[in-house]
Design a protein around this motif. Sequence first.
Motif, PDB file in Angstrom:
ATOM      1  N   THR A   3      21.892  21.179  68.846  1.00  0.00           N
ATOM      2  CA  THR A   3      20.760  22.009  69.274  1.00  0.00           C
ATOM      3  C   THR A   3      19.475  21.226  69.482  1.00  0.00           C
ATOM      4  O   THR A   3      18.555  21.730  70.104  1.00  0.00           O
ATOM      5  N   GLY A   4      19.392  20.015  68.938  1.00  0.00           N
ATOM      6  CA  GLY A   4      18.146  19.265  69.014  1.00  0.00           C
ATOM      7  C   GLY A   4      17.078  19.806  68.091  1.00  0.00           C
ATOM      8  O   GLY A   4      15.896  19.467  68.239  1.00  0.00           O
ATOM      9  N   SER A   5      17.460  20.631  67.113  1.00  0.00           N
ATOM     10  CA  SER A   5      16.498  21.249  66.203  1.00  0.00           C
ATOM     11  C   SER A   5      15.964  20.220  65.218  1.00  0.00           C
ATOM     12  O   SER A   5      16.537  19.148  65.019  1.00  0.00           O
ATOM     13  N   MET A   6      14.854  20.596  64.560  1.00  0.00           N
ATOM     14  CA  MET A   6      14.298  19.712  63.561  1.00  0.00           C
ATOM     15  C   MET A   6      15.262  19.514  62.390  1.00  0.00           C
ATOM     16  O   MET A   6      15.323  18.431  61.805  1.00  0.00           O
ATOM     17  N   LEU A   7      16.036  20.527  62.044  1.00  0.00           N
ATOM     18  CA  LEU A   7      16.998  20.377  60.963  1.00  0.00           C
ATOM     19  C   LEU A   7      17.983  19.264  61.282  1.00  0.00           C
ATOM     20  O   LEU A   7      18.280  18.419  60.432  1.00  0.00           O
ATOM     21  N   GLU A   8      18.474  19.227  62.520  1.00  0.00           N
ATOM     22  CA  GLU A   8      19.387  18.152  62.905  1.00  0.00           C
ATOM     23  C   GLU A   8      18.692  16.800  62.861  1.00  0.00           C
ATOM     24  O   GLU A   8      19.251  15.809  62.381  1.00  0.00           O
ATOM     25  N   LEU A   9      17.470  16.749  63.355  1.00  0.00           N
ATOM     26  CA  LEU A   9      16.742  15.484  63.353  1.00  0.00           C
ATOM     27  C   LEU A   9      16.477  15.002  61.933  1.00  0.00           C
ATOM     28  O   LEU A   9      16.552  13.794  61.647  1.00  0.00           O
ATOM     29  N   LEU A  10      16.163  15.923  61.036  1.00  0.00           N
ATOM     30  CA  LEU A  10      15.927  15.535  59.649  1.00  0.00           C
ATOM     31  C   LEU A  10      17.198  14.991  59.014  1.00  0.00           C
ATOM     32  O   LEU A  10      17.167  14.016  58.258  1.00  0.00           O
ATOM     33  N   GLU A  11      18.312  15.614  59.306  1.00  0.00           N
ATOM     34  CA  GLU A  11      19.584  15.113  58.795  1.00  0.00           C
ATOM     35  C   GLU A  11      19.869  13.710  59.336  1.00  0.00           C
ATOM     36  O   GLU A  11      20.354  12.837  58.619  1.00  0.00           O
ATOM     37  N   ILE A  12      19.575  13.500  60.602  1.00  0.00           N
ATOM     38  CA  ILE A  12      19.819  12.190  61.205  1.00  0.00           C
ATOM     39  C   ILE A  12      18.862  11.151  60.628  1.00  0.00           C
ATOM     40  O   ILE A  12      19.253  10.004  60.363  1.00  0.00           O
ATOM     41  N   GLU A  13      17.609  11.524  60.414  1.00  0.00           N
ATOM     42  CA  GLU A  13      16.666  10.595  59.798  1.00  0.00           C
ATOM     43  C   GLU A  13      17.147  10.191  58.410  1.00  0.00           C
ATOM     44  O   GLU A  13      17.054   9.021  58.018  1.00  0.00           O
ATOM     45  N   GLN A  14      17.644  11.157  57.641  1.00  0.00           N
ATOM     46  CA  GLN A  14      18.147  10.820  56.316  1.00  0.00           C
ATOM     47  C   GLN A  14      19.371   9.921  56.413  1.00  0.00           C
ATOM     48  O   GLN A  14      19.524   8.966  55.645  1.00  0.00           O
ATOM     49  N   ALA A  15      20.252  10.222  57.344  1.00  0.00           N
ATOM     50  CA  ALA A  15      21.423   9.366  57.536  1.00  0.00           C
ATOM     51  C   ALA A  15      21.003   7.949  57.897  1.00  0.00           C
ATOM     52  O   ALA A  15      21.606   6.967  57.431  1.00  0.00           O
ATOM     53  N   ALA A  16      19.955   7.823  58.714  1.00  0.00           N
ATOM     54  CA  ALA A  16      19.466   6.493  59.101  1.00  0.00           C
ATOM     55  C   ALA A  16      18.953   5.732  57.892  1.00  0.00           C
ATOM     56  O   ALA A  16      19.181   4.520  57.762  1.00  0.00           O
ATOM     57  N   ARG A  17      18.278   6.410  56.991  1.00  0.00           N
ATOM     58  CA  ARG A  17      17.777   5.739  55.793  1.00  0.00           C
ATOM     59  C   ARG A  17      18.923   5.285  54.899  1.00  0.00           C
ATOM     60  O   ARG A  17      18.868   4.221  54.285  1.00  0.00           O
ATOM     61  N   ASP A  18      19.954   6.111  54.810  1.00  0.00           N
ATOM     62  CA  ASP A  18      21.117   5.705  54.023  1.00  0.00           C
ATOM     63  C   ASP A  18      21.847   4.531  54.678  1.00  0.00           C
ATOM     64  O   ASP A  18      22.254   3.584  54.009  1.00  0.00           O
ATOM     65  N   LEU A  19      22.011   4.594  55.999  1.00  0.00           N
ATOM     66  CA  LEU A  19      22.745   3.544  56.701  1.00  0.00           C
ATOM     67  C   LEU A  19      22.019   2.206  56.650  1.00  0.00           C
ATOM     68  O   LEU A  19      22.654   1.151  56.582  1.00  0.00           O
ATOM     69  N   THR A  20      20.692   2.228  56.710  1.00  0.00           N
ATOM     70  CA  THR A  20      19.923   0.990  56.833  1.00  0.00           C
ATOM     71  C   THR A  20      19.376   0.502  55.498  1.00  0.00           C
ATOM     72  O   THR A  20      18.623  -0.462  55.463  1.00  0.00           O
ATOM     73  N   TRP A  21      19.748   1.165  54.410  1.00  0.00           N
ATOM     74  CA  TRP A  21      19.240   0.759  53.099  1.00  0.00           C
ATOM     75  C   TRP A  21      19.747  -0.623  52.728  1.00  0.00           C
ATOM     76  O   TRP A  21      20.919  -0.959  52.904  1.00  0.00           O
ATOM     77  N   THR A  22      18.830  -1.448  52.221  1.00  0.00           N
ATOM     78  CA  THR A  22      19.195  -2.765  51.717  1.00  0.00           C
ATOM     79  C   THR A  22      18.206  -3.144  50.624  1.00  0.00           C
ATOM     80  O   THR A  22      17.014  -2.805  50.705  1.00  0.00           O
ATOM     81  N   LYS A  23      18.658  -3.842  49.597  1.00  0.00           N
ATOM     82  CA  LYS A  23      17.831  -4.076  48.416  1.00  0.00           C
ATOM     83  C   LYS A  23      16.682  -5.039  48.671  1.00  0.00           C
ATOM     84  O   LYS A  23      15.733  -5.073  47.895  1.00  0.00           O
ATOM     85  N   THR A  24      16.733  -5.822  49.741  1.00  0.00           N
ATOM     86  CA  THR A  24      15.651  -6.770  50.012  1.00  0.00           C
ATOM     87  C   THR A  24      14.687  -6.255  51.081  1.00  0.00           C
ATOM     88  O   THR A  24      13.945  -7.040  51.666  1.00  0.00           O
ATOM     89  N   CYS A  25      14.687  -4.968  51.316  1.00  0.00           N
ATOM     90  CA  CYS A  25      13.828  -4.398  52.371  1.00  0.00           C
ATOM     91  C   CYS A  25      12.356  -4.672  52.078  1.00  0.00           C
ATOM     92  O   CYS A  25      11.847  -4.365  51.001  1.00  0.00           O
ATOM     93  N   LEU A  26      11.656  -5.260  53.045  1.00  0.00           N
ATOM     94  CA  LEU A  26      10.222  -5.487  52.955  1.00  0.00           C
ATOM     95  C   LEU A  26       9.422  -4.402  53.659  1.00  0.00           C
ATOM     96  O   LEU A  26       8.325  -4.045  53.229  1.00  0.00           O
ATOM     97  N   ASP A  27       9.964  -3.881  54.735  1.00  0.00           N
ATOM     98  CA  ASP A  27       9.270  -2.848  55.500  1.00  0.00           C
ATOM     99  C   ASP A  27      10.321  -2.110  56.324  1.00  0.00           C
ATOM    100  O   ASP A  27      11.416  -2.630  56.570  1.00  0.00           O
ATOM    101  N   GLN A  28       9.952  -0.900  56.766  1.00  0.00           N
ATOM    102  CA  GLN A  28      10.885  -0.107  57.552  1.00  0.00           C
ATOM    103  C   GLN A  28      10.113   0.915  58.357  1.00  0.00           C
ATOM    104  O   GLN A  28       8.985   1.269  58.022  1.00  0.00           O
ATOM    105  N   ALA A  29      10.714   1.368  59.428  1.00  0.00           N
ATOM    106  CA  ALA A  29      10.080   2.350  60.289  1.00  0.00           C
ATOM    107  C   ALA A  29      10.022   3.703  59.598  1.00  0.00           C
ATOM    108  O   ALA A  29      10.933   4.085  58.861  1.00  0.00           O
ATOM    109  N   ASP A  30       8.947   4.427  59.846  1.00  0.00           N
ATOM    110  CA  ASP A  30       8.824   5.792  59.348  1.00  0.00           C
ATOM    111  C   ASP A  30       9.482   6.795  60.277  1.00  0.00           C
ATOM    112  O   ASP A  30       9.756   7.925  59.879  1.00  0.00           O
ATOM    113  N   ARG A  31       9.702   6.402  61.521  1.00  0.00           N
ATOM    114  CA  ARG A  31      10.266   7.304  62.518  1.00  0.00           C
ATOM    115  C   ARG A  31      11.415   6.611  63.236  1.00  0.00           C
ATOM    116  O   ARG A  31      11.436   5.390  63.355  1.00  0.00           O
ATOM    117  N   LEU A  32      12.346   7.421  63.720  1.00  0.00           N
ATOM    118  CA  LEU A  32      13.418   6.891  64.551  1.00  0.00           C
ATOM    119  C   LEU A  32      12.966   6.812  66.002  1.00  0.00           C
ATOM    120  O   LEU A  32      12.138   7.604  66.449  1.00  0.00           O
TER     121      LEU A  32
END
Length: 666
Positions: free
Chosen positions: A403-432
Motif C-alpha cells: 500500500t505504500g502506507s507509513m506502517l509499511e515504511l516504518l516496518e521497512i525502516e526497522q528491518a533496515a536497522r536490523d539488517l545493517t546493525w554492526t557493533k562498530t557503527c560510527l554513524d548511520q542514516a536517519d532515513r532510508l
Amino acid sequence: MMKVRLATVCLGVTCLTQAAESVVQSARSVPVVRDADVVVVGGGSAAVAAAIAAKTNGASVFLAAPRTYLGDDLAGTRELWPAPVPEFSVHPLAQRIFSLKVPFAYQADVVPDGAHTDPGNTRLADGVQFSASTGSVQYNSNVVLTVTFAGTGSVTQLDLHYYVRTLGAGPFNTEVAGLERSEDGASWTVVACNTQLEQLTALADDNTWLARIVPVAPFRARFVRLACNIPPGGTYMRQLLDELTVHTSLGDPIPGSSFQTTPLALKRALDLALEEEGISFLGGAPVCDVLRDAEGKPAGVVLANRAGRQAVTARVVIDATESAWPARCAGAVKTAFTPGDYAFSRIVVADATNAPSAPGLSVVALPGLAYQAAISGVAAPSGMPTSVDGRVYRCTFNAHMDTGSMLELLEIEQAARDLTWTKTCLDQADRLAWLPPDRIVGVAPEQAAAWPGAAALNLDAFRPQGVPHLYVLGVRADLPRTLAADLQNPARQMALADRVGAAAAVEALARAPLAGVALPADAGAVPATEEVREMLAGLPPALTNALGTVAEGARSLPVLAECEVLVVGAGTAACPHDHLAAARGRFSPACAGRGWSGGCAPARRSTRRCAPRPGQSRNAARCHSAVGRARRDQRRPRRRRHAGAGCALHDGRCADRRPYRLVLSW
C-alpha cells in the motif's frame, strides 16, 4: 477504571489503520504568526533554493522546515556524495555546499616511520587534516607517491597538505620535486606544473602548509606519481605529509568522482544562504494543514511544533516535502500505489573489518572515504575495539510493499536497522533512500523519460490538478519514474527549484489580497463530551510578522489507540514504567518525542531506534505514530528490552508524516 484515548490530528485522514471512531475537536481560533507572498514547506536543499529564487524575484518568503535542521534530504539520508552533473558547475548554492571528491588509491615507495604510520595506505586520503600528531604520515627520506584512479580521466590540480617545524626537536619540511603521469602504470611522462605554497596555520611550531600543484595544461591519466623530498641542507631529517586531494574536470571526470559535503557543512551553508537573503525560516515545524480562502483555494499552512499550532498565511505554497503531504492535504490527487518489491538503501559508517552483513543485503564500500575514531581516557567496553577504521557503506535491499502506507515504511525502516546493525557503527542514516512509485497528478504530466535540463521541464507537472497556487517540488511531482530518479540528484533539484521559486513569486505577486482565510469544519463533525486542549499562544514576537487569528471549525480526529496507561516519553525513566504497566496486563503505548527509545542518550546499537521527527511537544503532547509492537520485540528481544506484551512505541509520525495531538478522555 480510567482509560485513555490516543487521537491524531490527521483531520479525517487515516494514520496507521482504519480508525473505528474519532474524537471531534471543537471550533477554535489558530494564531497567525507569519504572512508571506510565498511559503516554502520543507528543509531540504531544493526548498532553500526555491525560497532564494522566490525572494530574488521580488516575493516575501517564509520557509517552514519539518525537522530541527536544514538539509534533511542529504544529512538525514547521509547521501552526501552525489554523482557529478553539469548543474554543479553553474548553480551557486550547489557550489557553496559541495566540493568535488576524486577517489583514489596510493602507494609509497618507502615505508613510513613507526611514529606516524599509514595503516592500509589511507591516511593521506581520509579527509582529516590539521593534526600533525594524529593525522600525518612520516617519511624519513624522499618519497614517491603513486596514485591510482578507477579509470582514465582529466587531472586539473593536486593539493598536498604537509607540516613544517623549523625549530625544536626533530624539525620537518617537504618540497614538491616533480609530477608524472601514465596510462598503464609502466610508461611515465613528466608533467610540467607550477607549485603554489600557502601557509594555512600560524602556530609556534607544526604549521600546516598547502602545496597547490597546477599543471601547465590539464592532462588525462590513470596513474600519477608525485615526488616529495626533504629539503636539502641537513636542517630537516624527516617529512610529515597529510591530505592529498586530486581535482578533475566535469567535462572529463575521473571515474568514481562525486561531489561531497558533510552534515555540518551542509546545514551551515543552507542556514547562511537564507540569512544572507533575509529569508525568515523556522525549524522543527512540520505542516499539519493547509489554509483556505473564501473560495476554498490554498492560502497558507498551519504549523505544529513545541509551541502548539500556528498559522502562516501566503499567496502561494511550495510543497518541497518528501511525501507531498501539504499538496494532498490541499486536495491534490495521488496516483494509486503499485504493489511490488522496491529497492531501499541506507548509509552506515563502520569499521573496515566489520561491514554490515545480512541475507539479502548488498553492501558496497564507497571508495576514498575513511573516518578514524579511537577510545581514549577510558577502557573500551568488553568485546569492543579501542579504535575504529571507519568506512562508508551503502547498504541496499529489496522490500515488498502493498500500500505504500507509513506502517509499511516504518516496518521497512526497522528491518533496515536490523539488517545493517554492526557493533562498530560510527554513524548511520536517519532515513532510508528510495524512489516512491506514486505521484501527485499534475495539470499536465511531464513526458521526458530522462533529465532534459531544468529549463526544458513542463512546470504544469509540478502544479497539482485542481489545486491552484501550490507547487510540488520533488520526485512526487507528475513525472515518469525514470525522470524522477534523475531528479534525485540535489544539484538538479536546486536547478528546478530556481524555476519553481521564480514562477511562484510571479504568481503570488499577481494574486489578489487574501480574504476569508480559515480552516473549514469537517462535514458532520459534532463535538461530544470530550474536550481537545492544546497550546494556541502563537510564537514570541521576534519570530512573527503578523497578528490575528484564523477560524477553525469543528474537526474530527481519528482515534489511534485506546489504552489504560499512556507513557509520554521513552527515556530511561519512561521505558521501565511502560514495561511494568504492560507486565501487569495493561495496554501501554509509549510516545517518544525524540523518535527513539533511550531519551537524550540513545544506545544506537542496543535499542530499537527510529528516525527522529521534529515537531513533537511536551506541552502539546505531539507525536506521530505507533512503530514498536510486542510481536516485533518477541522476534528480537535483545534490541528493545523495555518492551513487553502490550507495549507500543509512538515515535513521532503518522501515515503522512504529520504531527498529531494526544487526546486524553475518560
